[in-house]
Scaffold this active site. Structure first.
Site, mmCIF file in Angstrom:
data_model
loop_
_atom_site.group_PDB
_atom_site.id
_atom_site.type_symbol
_atom_site.label_atom_id
_atom_site.label_comp_id
_atom_site.label_asym_id
_atom_site.label_seq_id
_atom_site.Cartn_x
_atom_site.Cartn_y
_atom_site.Cartn_z
ATOM 1 N N TYR A 90 0.840 -1.212 0.000
ATOM 2 C CA TYR A 90 0.000 0.000 0.000
ATOM 3 C C TYR A 90 0.871 1.257 0.000
ATOM 4 O O TYR A 90 0.585 2.222 -0.698
ATOM 5 C CB TYR A 90 -0.938 0.025 1.228
ATOM 6 C CG TYR A 90 -1.934 1.155 1.121
ATOM 7 C CD1 TYR A 90 -3.147 0.973 0.468
ATOM 8 C CD2 TYR A 90 -1.633 2.425 1.623
ATOM 9 C CE1 TYR A 90 -4.051 2.024 0.327
ATOM 10 C CE2 TYR A 90 -2.521 3.478 1.481
ATOM 11 C CZ TYR A 90 -3.737 3.273 0.838
ATOM 12 O OH TYR A 90 -4.610 4.313 0.676
ATOM 13 N N PHE A 137 -7.184 21.593 -25.190
ATOM 14 C CA PHE A 137 -7.458 20.168 -25.250
ATOM 15 C C PHE A 137 -8.693 19.920 -24.384
ATOM 16 O O PHE A 137 -8.875 20.569 -23.351
ATOM 17 C CB PHE A 137 -6.268 19.297 -24.793
ATOM 18 C CG PHE A 137 -6.588 17.841 -24.999
ATOM 19 C CD1 PHE A 137 -6.685 17.330 -26.285
ATOM 20 C CD2 PHE A 137 -6.900 17.004 -23.937
ATOM 21 C CE1 PHE A 137 -7.069 16.011 -26.493
ATOM 22 C CE2 PHE A 137 -7.279 15.685 -24.147
ATOM 23 C CZ PHE A 137 -7.358 15.193 -25.440
ATOM 24 N N ASP A 176 2.035 20.393 -20.867
ATOM 25 C CA ASP A 176 1.339 19.114 -21.061
ATOM 26 C C ASP A 176 2.301 18.252 -21.892
ATOM 27 O O ASP A 176 2.370 18.358 -23.113
ATOM 28 C CB ASP A 176 0.014 19.327 -21.796
ATOM 29 C CG ASP A 176 -0.732 18.005 -22.016
ATOM 30 O OD1 ASP A 176 -0.090 16.935 -21.911
ATOM 31 O OD2 ASP A 176 -1.938 18.045 -22.297
ATOM 32 N N LYS A 199 0.305 7.498 -23.451
ATOM 33 C CA LYS A 199 0.760 7.804 -24.821
ATOM 34 C C LYS A 199 2.265 7.491 -24.943
ATOM 35 O O LYS A 199 2.642 6.338 -25.115
ATOM 36 C CB LYS A 199 0.453 9.259 -25.167
ATOM 37 C CG LYS A 199 -1.017 9.515 -25.493
ATOM 38 C CD LYS A 199 -1.869 9.713 -24.299
ATOM 39 C CE LYS A 199 -3.213 10.302 -24.597
ATOM 40 N NZ LYS A 199 -4.069 10.355 -23.420
ATOM 41 N N ARG A 257 -12.993 15.263 -34.216
ATOM 42 C CA ARG A 257 -12.303 16.337 -33.508
ATOM 43 C C ARG A 257 -12.755 17.643 -34.133
ATOM 44 O O ARG A 257 -12.042 18.292 -34.890
ATOM 45 C CB ARG A 257 -10.775 16.206 -33.603
ATOM 46 C CG ARG A 257 -10.197 14.974 -32.945
ATOM 47 C CD ARG A 257 -9.908 15.072 -31.457
ATOM 48 N NE ARG A 257 -11.039 14.935 -30.589
ATOM 49 C CZ ARG A 257 -10.929 14.678 -29.264
ATOM 50 N NH1 ARG A 257 -9.756 14.508 -28.702
ATOM 51 N NH2 ARG A 257 -11.995 14.605 -28.500
ATOM 52 N N PHE A 267 -18.461 14.592 -26.520
ATOM 53 C CA PHE A 267 -18.058 13.731 -27.649
ATOM 54 C C PHE A 267 -17.981 12.255 -27.255
ATOM 55 O O PHE A 267 -18.131 11.377 -28.084
ATOM 56 C CB PHE A 267 -16.711 14.186 -28.243
ATOM 57 C CG PHE A 267 -15.582 14.215 -27.250
ATOM 58 C CD1 PHE A 267 -15.373 15.320 -26.445
ATOM 59 C CD2 PHE A 267 -14.737 13.131 -27.115
ATOM 60 C CE1 PHE A 267 -14.351 15.338 -25.518
ATOM 61 C CE2 PHE A 267 -13.705 13.133 -26.193
ATOM 62 C CZ PHE A 267 -13.510 14.246 -25.389
HETATM 63 N N1 PM9 Z 1 -5.901 12.182 -24.936
HETATM 64 C C1 PM9 Z 1 -6.621 11.112 -26.926
HETATM 65 O O1 PM9 Z 1 -7.256 10.212 -27.477
HETATM 66 C C2 PM9 Z 1 -7.629 10.372 -24.736
HETATM 67 C C3 PM9 Z 1 -8.823 11.073 -24.221
HETATM 68 S S1 PM9 Z 1 -9.625 12.236 -25.236
HETATM 69 C C4 PM9 Z 1 -10.328 11.327 -26.435
HETATM 70 O O2 PM9 Z 1 -5.898 11.917 -27.552
HETATM 71 C C5 PM9 Z 1 -3.409 15.397 -23.874
HETATM 72 C C6 PM9 Z 1 -2.576 16.145 -24.849
HETATM 73 C C7 PM9 Z 1 -4.117 14.288 -24.272
HETATM 74 C C8 PM9 Z 1 -4.927 13.595 -23.313
HETATM 75 C C9 PM9 Z 1 -5.711 12.500 -23.678
HETATM 76 C C10 PM9 Z 1 -4.932 14.076 -21.978
HETATM 77 C C11 PM9 Z 1 -5.737 13.379 -20.924
HETATM 78 C C12 PM9 Z 1 -4.194 15.178 -21.657
HETATM 79 N N2 PM9 Z 1 -3.456 15.817 -22.611
HETATM 80 O O3 PM9 Z 1 -6.782 10.423 -21.264
HETATM 81 O O4 PM9 Z 1 -6.848 11.342 -18.992
HETATM 82 O O5 PM9 Z 1 -4.040 13.881 -25.539
HETATM 83 O O6 PM9 Z 1 -4.930 9.946 -19.658
HETATM 84 O O7 PM9 Z 1 -5.153 12.178 -20.581
HETATM 85 C C13 PM9 Z 1 -6.686 11.248 -25.495
HETATM 86 P P1 PM9 Z 1 -5.987 10.891 -20.100
#
Ligand code: PM9
Length: 463
Positions: free
Chosen positions: A78, A130, A221, A264, A388, A455
């Site tokens: 934990y 974003f 970011d 990513k 998008r 979306f």
């Molecule tokens: N990005 C993407 O598919 C997944 C969710 S939106 C469809 O591109 C940036 C630049 C991103 C992003 C997520 C997030 C959020 C923050 N910044 O999905 O919560 O491209 O891990 O991250 C998506 P999480």
């Protein structure tokens, strides 16, 4: 003397396939029904009904054998897991930030950062919005202001750094609202909604100087920061001989802090984090994380997830990996050009973005051309993409009207290390077929709209 024939030398992915996952091709009739049932929203399709899944590169990547081996040494204590300390070491080593707080994914990090830094009435300038980032800024009482260069809003413009901040726009905002109302400037690189477009190091340095002059913080970011570093290496003078790791470290050195969706660049299925050089922000984040995510040494993750992230950091900076990734997107772009299909120029780091306004000029933006096009591509071939455009942009919280962004795009996103060139050929040929038949396509009307991030769950019917 006969001219010597020049033989083109190709390159290939720097890995081979060890485990495979079967995928299923369905009939057009089946897909027509599946798409209708999903309310013409590709997020609402069942994954098993999808042939080639280009919805997102988020959490959909193939981990390496090195990462999978790391999963077996997850320390699921934990508190104080050894995987947490290894991950923290790698965050320090590769991002150059001393303080670190894990979160379960990117938007959780955005939630904490927005809560800590933003006061009601504040303005947060950024290089294009974003979806999740902007929503968390608004929920904290802030207003996002777009300060990206105008070229980013023009799909045909081939500017090499369309993610750059327009310094005049930023300076004008500072003059208008005052530096005290701007807790930080937020820069993403590459810029997802602009088509995966990078910022240059020169622009970043200029933004840093301007923000420093006014005492404003600068946050990053860094979700796909290695792709940004790759474009700097390829396109910016003075960086050709530098490694991706060195460019990443230099980029991070200009920021006060950063957040990452590890799903990513880090090539894992779940994870995120905040890293900063501010002890004050670190302490606030470490305190809030226990309220919303879990203890500060796991932040909503299993120990094994943190190990896979730590190892993913070591792999994300490998030049051959990133070259193969962006190379796949470039290949898709070259093939689409053969068919005259309109898409955002130049190709971005993680995806091809079709220009739905140019593809379906007879469908007005209030009939959702990008949403329509994503549905038609799925019906044609089982390839899943994402809207998008106006749906993703949501509504103005003050007036309640739709935002009508200049960019109305369909994103075909390449998960890392998942698909082959043949999958890309199938995808391109499907898009070309839909393009041939484009005049017959009709738009959509929205019949269900959720309050936040519409979306993901909105439903549509054909007009
Ligand atoms: N990005 C993407 O598919 C997944 C969710 S939106 C469809 O591109 C940036 C630049 C991103 C992003 C997520 C997030 C959020 C923050 N910044 O999905 O919560 O491209 O891990 O991250 C998506 P999480």
């Amino acid at each position: 003397m006969a001219k010597k024939k020049v033989i083109r030398r190709s390159w290939a992915e720097p890995f081979k396939i060890k485990v495979v996952e079967p995928i299923r091709m369905t009939t057009r009739e089946y897909r027509e029904k599946a798409m209708k049932k999903a309310g013409y929203n590709t997020f609402l399709l069942k994954s098993e009904d999808v042939y080639i899944d280009l919805l997102t590169d988020s959490g959909t990547n193939a981990m390496s054998d090195y990462q999978w081996a790391g999963m077996m040494i997850g320390d699921e204590a934990y508190a104080g897991s050894k995987n947490f300390y290894y991950l923290w070491d790698n965050v320090k080593k590769y991002y150059g930030m001393p303080y670190f707080v894990p979160t379960h994914q990117g938007r959780a990090a955005e939630h904490l950062i927005s809560k800590i830094l933003i006061k009601p009435g504040d303005y947060i300038p950024g290089n294009m919005y974003f979806t999740t980032t902007k929503l968390h800024q608004e929920l904290a009482g802030g207003t996002f202001v777009d300060v990206i260069i105008d070229e980013a809003h023009d799909p045909a413009n081939a500017h090499p750094f369309k993610g750059n901040v327009d310094l005049n726009k930023l300076e004008n905002l500072i003059k208008k609202v005052g530096a005290k109302k701007i807790p930080y400037v937020s820069m993403a690189g590459p810029v997802n909604m602009a088509g995966g477009q990078p910022f240059s190091m020169a622009n970043l340095k200029a933004v840093r100087e301007l923000t420093k002059k006014h005492g404003i913080k600068l946050w990053f970011d860094a979700t796909r920061a290695c792709e940004n570093a790759y474009f700097i290496k390829e396109r910016e003078k003075g960086y050709k001989k530098k490694t991706i790791a060195a460019i990443l470290k230099e980029m991070c050195s200009y920021f006060d802090g950063l957040w990452v969706s590890a799903k990513k660049d880090l090539m894992v299925n779940i994870g995120g984090f905040i890293a900063t050089r501010s002890k004050k922000v670190f302490e606030a984040a470490r305190n809030l994380v226990v309220v919303y995510e879990g203890l500060h040494t796991y932040g909503g993750l299993a120990g094994r997830d943190m190990e896979a992230m730590a190892r993913g950091i070591e792999e994300m900076v490998l030049y051959d990996n990133i070259k193969a990734r962006v190379g796949q997107v470039e290949y898709a772009g070259r093939r689409l050009t053969e068919f005259g299909v309109p898409f955002v120029q130049p190709v971005g780091g993680h995806a091809i973005f079709l220009d739905a306004k140019a593809f379906l000029p007879h469908i007005p933006q209030n009939e959702f051309p990008a949403q329509t096009l994503a549905a038609e591509i799925y019906i044609d071939s089982g390839v899943r993409s994402m809207e998008r455009g106006v749906v993703s942009a949501g509504r103005d919280p003050k007036t309640g009207d739709h935002h009508y962004p200049k960019l109305e795009l369909v994103r075909l996103t390449l998960p890392r290390r998942v698909y082959t060139q043949a999958h890309i050929d199938v995808t391109v040929e499907s898009i070309a077929s839909v393009y041939e038949e484009r005049k017959k396509i009709k738009g959509l009307k929205m019949v269900y709209e959720p309050k936040y991030l519409r979306f993901f769950q909105a439903r549509f019917e054909r007009l």
